[in-house]
Motif scaffolding. Structure first.
Motif, PDB file in Angstrom:
ATOM      1  N   VAL A 165       0.782  -1.261  -0.062  1.00  0.00           N
ATOM      2  CA  VAL A 165      -0.062   0.086  -0.213  1.00  0.00           C
ATOM      3  C   VAL A 165       0.805   1.231   0.032  1.00  0.00           C
ATOM      4  CG1 VAL A 165      -1.638   1.314   1.254  1.00  0.00           C
ATOM      5  CG2 VAL A 165      -2.097  -1.261   1.139  1.00  0.00           C
TER       6      VAL A 165
ATOM      7  N   CYS B 128      -7.561  -2.184  -6.912  1.00  0.00           N
ATOM      8  CA  CYS B 128      -7.305  -1.121  -7.657  1.00  0.00           C
ATOM      9  C   CYS B 128      -7.806  -1.004  -8.696  1.00  0.00           C
ATOM     10  CB  CYS B 128      -5.687  -0.966  -7.498  1.00  0.00           C
ATOM     11  SG  CYS B 128      -5.054  -1.106  -5.757  1.00  0.00           S
ATOM     12  N   ASP B 129      -7.728  -2.211  -9.549  1.00  0.00           N
ATOM     13  CA  ASP B 129      -8.188  -2.149 -11.040  1.00  0.00           C
ATOM     14  C   ASP B 129      -9.608  -1.838 -11.204  1.00  0.00           C
ATOM     15  OD1 ASP B 129      -7.441  -2.226 -13.862  1.00  0.00           O
ATOM     16  OD2 ASP B 129      -8.380  -4.356 -13.812  1.00  0.00           O
TER      17      ASP B 129
ATOM     18  N   GLY C 129      -5.899   3.391 -11.583  1.00  0.00           N
ATOM     19  CA  GLY C 129      -6.198   2.070 -10.676  1.00  0.00           C
ATOM     20  C   GLY C 129      -5.397   0.859 -11.268  1.00  0.00           C
TER      21      GLY C 129
ATOM     22  N   GLY D 228       0.791  -2.597  -6.756  1.00  0.00           N
ATOM     23  CA  GLY D 228       0.659  -3.442  -5.495  1.00  0.00           C
ATOM     24  C   GLY D 228       0.959  -4.643  -5.629  1.00  0.00           C
TER      25      GLY D 228
ATOM     26  N   ILE E 254       2.377   1.754  -3.328  1.00  0.00           N
ATOM     27  CA  ILE E 254       1.222   2.548  -4.399  1.00  0.00           C
ATOM     28  C   ILE E 254       1.300   3.880  -4.256  1.00  0.00           C
ATOM     29  CG2 ILE E 254      -0.983   2.546  -4.804  1.00  0.00           C
ATOM     30  CD1 ILE E 254      -1.346  -0.421  -4.072  1.00  0.00           C
TER      31      ILE E 254
ATOM     32  N   ALA F 232      -1.694   1.370 -10.029  1.00  0.00           N
ATOM     33  CA  ALA F 232      -1.740   1.175  -8.675  1.00  0.00           C
ATOM     34  C   ALA F 232      -1.919  -0.343  -8.573  1.00  0.00           C
ATOM     35  CB  ALA F 232      -2.880   1.924  -7.840  1.00  0.00           C
ATOM     36  N   GLY F 233      -2.654  -1.021  -9.305  1.00  0.00           N
ATOM     37  CA  GLY F 233      -2.843  -2.550  -8.755  1.00  0.00           C
ATOM     38  C   GLY F 233      -1.562  -3.471  -9.295  1.00  0.00           C
TER      39      GLY F 233
ATOM     40  N   GLY G  46     -10.591   1.559 -10.142  1.00  0.00           N
ATOM     41  CA  GLY G  46     -10.124   2.673 -11.113  1.00  0.00           C
ATOM     42  C   GLY G  46     -11.326   2.597 -12.119  1.00  0.00           C
TER      43      GLY G  46
ATOM     44  N   ILE H 141      -5.075  -7.396  -4.273  1.00  0.00           N
ATOM     45  CA  ILE H 141      -4.623  -6.107  -4.222  1.00  0.00           C
ATOM     46  C   ILE H 141      -4.924  -5.686  -5.410  1.00  0.00           C
ATOM     47  CG2 ILE H 141      -2.478  -4.416  -4.313  1.00  0.00           C
ATOM     48  CD1 ILE H 141      -2.016  -5.729  -1.632  1.00  0.00           C
TER      49      ILE H 141
END
Length: 523
Positions: free
Chosen positions: A334, A513-514, A451, A458, A337, A454-455, A517, A509
């Motif tokens: 986290v 995130c995906d 997203g 992570g 990210i 970020a995914g 987003g 994770i």
């Protein structure tokens, strides 16, 4: 009548913050390199073992890249012209190995191809000699497992860019399948294959966990593994520094080549589209495509299924330290990210506002610099002032974010550039600048890409086994390192349970995130 020309510079916010982020990335890497060089002894050079490690690194990366792309071409072609039940799921799974923790995938490959694996059990039953997964061919096999799906997705993305009218015209001209391939598909492959080769080659150059588990020894050591051995076992900082420079020059030059050829990474839209093909209706062509897709699916799914089956049986054997390590890994992921987004968004904005791609080259340093070199350098920098082990997790967070930075920039920059070109003039006329421009225009339009980035960060951070392997203490161990320690203690059932937990957390994770987003995203 207009009284004056309205200046249009819609990404002015990112100039200072983009410079600051790029300077921070550059400083983190260069300070680490200078620190390592300061401890190097003058006059020392590379030994025979180091040159062997360099040759092995280049050779295995070249073979891995060639085989990954060679196998990916027929798979992508078959997926581009066939529709079948489960095709969407298979295309989605092609992205799984890239975000799969390396150590988890290695455990799956060992279950299938290891000394006591399913393949060798079958060979022994049939009376054939067994095979070994360790050494050069094992490293290449693991790299093909990771990178063939990535190359397939890049090639499939290229196939989707071919207008369907060209296939229709070729069919009206009654071109044979081979003529169709030469006239329509080959020009696309010539454009996409160099980028896919360069990207896979760079990724394999910096491989560490695969070489640590399946390589090792004088004949199967990569530069990254040699740096780890020089620091961890010999504490020879001079040798580690020289190898780090070699790694930086080699991977950096290849990363710059990749920057020129690699296509932008799609979030996934359109990969499930099947174009009508009139050149692939024959029985042999259907049979060939079905065979290629089946083999590729088995190659990907069997090791993953092995991880799940073996992990389910090993879950009750996990010690409490595994759950503690899992909590630390989630915190690190986290934090990585947030650091990644703090670096990537302003740098992407600065890149969009510039014609040259120098800033993106700074981002690529994170991919070309050795994480072990960065960790070693910051160990030396921190050591005179504080206990370096207290900073193991913050350094791991920074390095994980920098490792994901090149991919995030390739994901964010193209759609951000399109958004600025489409709405920049209107935004300037409305007076949208600075934070208001990001809040009203850029962030809503880039939610899906943010997203996805970020995914990806992570998931990669959850499975990282780099810096933390250098100077982690028993109180600050991530889940991949705890899993390696269980494997080293021959507690394979507990390691399999930890692998399943790591797999679930990494995919979880990424999915959160995906999905977050894409939720109600405008694009």
């Amino acid at each position: 009548m207009a009284q004056s020309v309205v200046p249009i510079n819609p990404v002015i916010l990112s100039r200072k913050t983009g410079i600051s982020a790029a300077f921070l990335v550059l400083a983190l890497i260069l300070l680490a390199l200078i620190a390592v060089l300061s401890r190097a002894e003058a006059g020392t050079g590379l030994g025979a073992g180091d040159w062997a490690a360099i040759r092995f690194t280049v050779t295995q990366a070249l073979c891995s890249a060639l085989l990954s792309v060679l196998f990916a071409v027929p798979v992508a072609r078959a997926l581009a012209r066939r529709r079948f039940a489960g095709r969407v799921a298979l295309v989605t799974l092609l992205g799984a190995p890239f975000i799969l923790p390396v150590i988890v995938a290695v455990l799956g490959l060992l279950t299938v191809f290891g000394r006591s694996g399913w393949l060798n059990v079958g060979l022994e039953f049939l009376g054939f000699p067994t095979v070994s997964i360790y050494g050069f061919h094992g490293v290449v096999l693991a790299h093909v497992f990771f990178n063939m799906p990535l190359a397939t997705r890049l090639l499939l993305q290229g196939w989707q860019t071919i207008p369907s009218e060209r296939f229709r015209l070729a069919a009206q001209l009654r071109l044979t399948p081979s003529s169709m391939f030469r006239a329509v598909e080959w020009p696309m492959l010539v454009q996409v294959i160099p980028g896919a080769l360069a990207l896979v080659f760079v990724i394999c150059l910096t491989s560490f966990a695969v070489a640590l588990t399946l390589g090792g020894g004088p004949r199967a050591t990569t530069i990254e593994l040699a740096i780890y051995q020089a620091f961890r076992f010999d504490f020879d900082l001079g040798r580690a520094a020289l190898l780090s420079v070699v790694q930086l020059v080699l991977a950096g030059s290849m990363a710059l080549i990749a920057l020129r050829f690699v296509p932008s990474i799609s979030v996934g839209g359109g990969l499930d589209r099947v174009m009508p093909r009139w050149d692939a209706r024959g029985g042999m062509q259907r049979l060939g495509d079905g065979f290629v897709i089946t083999v590729a699916a088995l190659f990907l799914l069997v090791p993953l299924a092995a991880v799940v089956l073996r992990g389910l049986m090993g879950l009750p054997s996990m010690p409490p330290t595994v759950y503690h390590a899992a909590g630390i890994s989630v915190i690190v992921a986290v934090a990585s990210i947030f650091v990644l987004l703090a670096l990537a968004l302003p740098m992407a904005g600065w890149i969009v506002g510039r014609r040259a791609g120098g800033v993106e080259a700074v981002g690529l340093l994170g991919l070309s610099a050795s994480p072990l070199m960065i960790g070693t350098g910051w160990f030396i920098v921190i050591n005179p002032y504080a206990d370096p082990f207290d900073f193991a997790l913050p350094v791991t967070v920074l390095v994980n974010a920098m490792m994901a930075l090149p991919f995030a920039l390739r994901i964010l920059v193209p759609p951000m550039r399109d958004t600025v070109q489409r709405y920049g003039r209107l935004s300037a006329m409305l007076g949208l600048r600075g934070w208001a421009l990001w809040r009203v225009l850029l962030l809503p339009r880039l939610r899906a890409q943010i997203g996805f980035s970020a995914g990806l960060t992570g998931a990669l951070s959850m499975g990282d086994l780099g810096v933390i392997a250098l100077f982690a203490d028993p109180e600050r161990v991530t889940l991949p390192l705890q899993m390696v320690r269980l494997m080293g203690a021959y507690r394979m059932d507990a390691a399999a349970g930890a692998a399943l937990l790591l797999l679930g957390l990494s995919l979880g994770i990424f999915w959160i995130c995906d999905k977050g987003g894409r939720w109600r995203a405008e694009a």
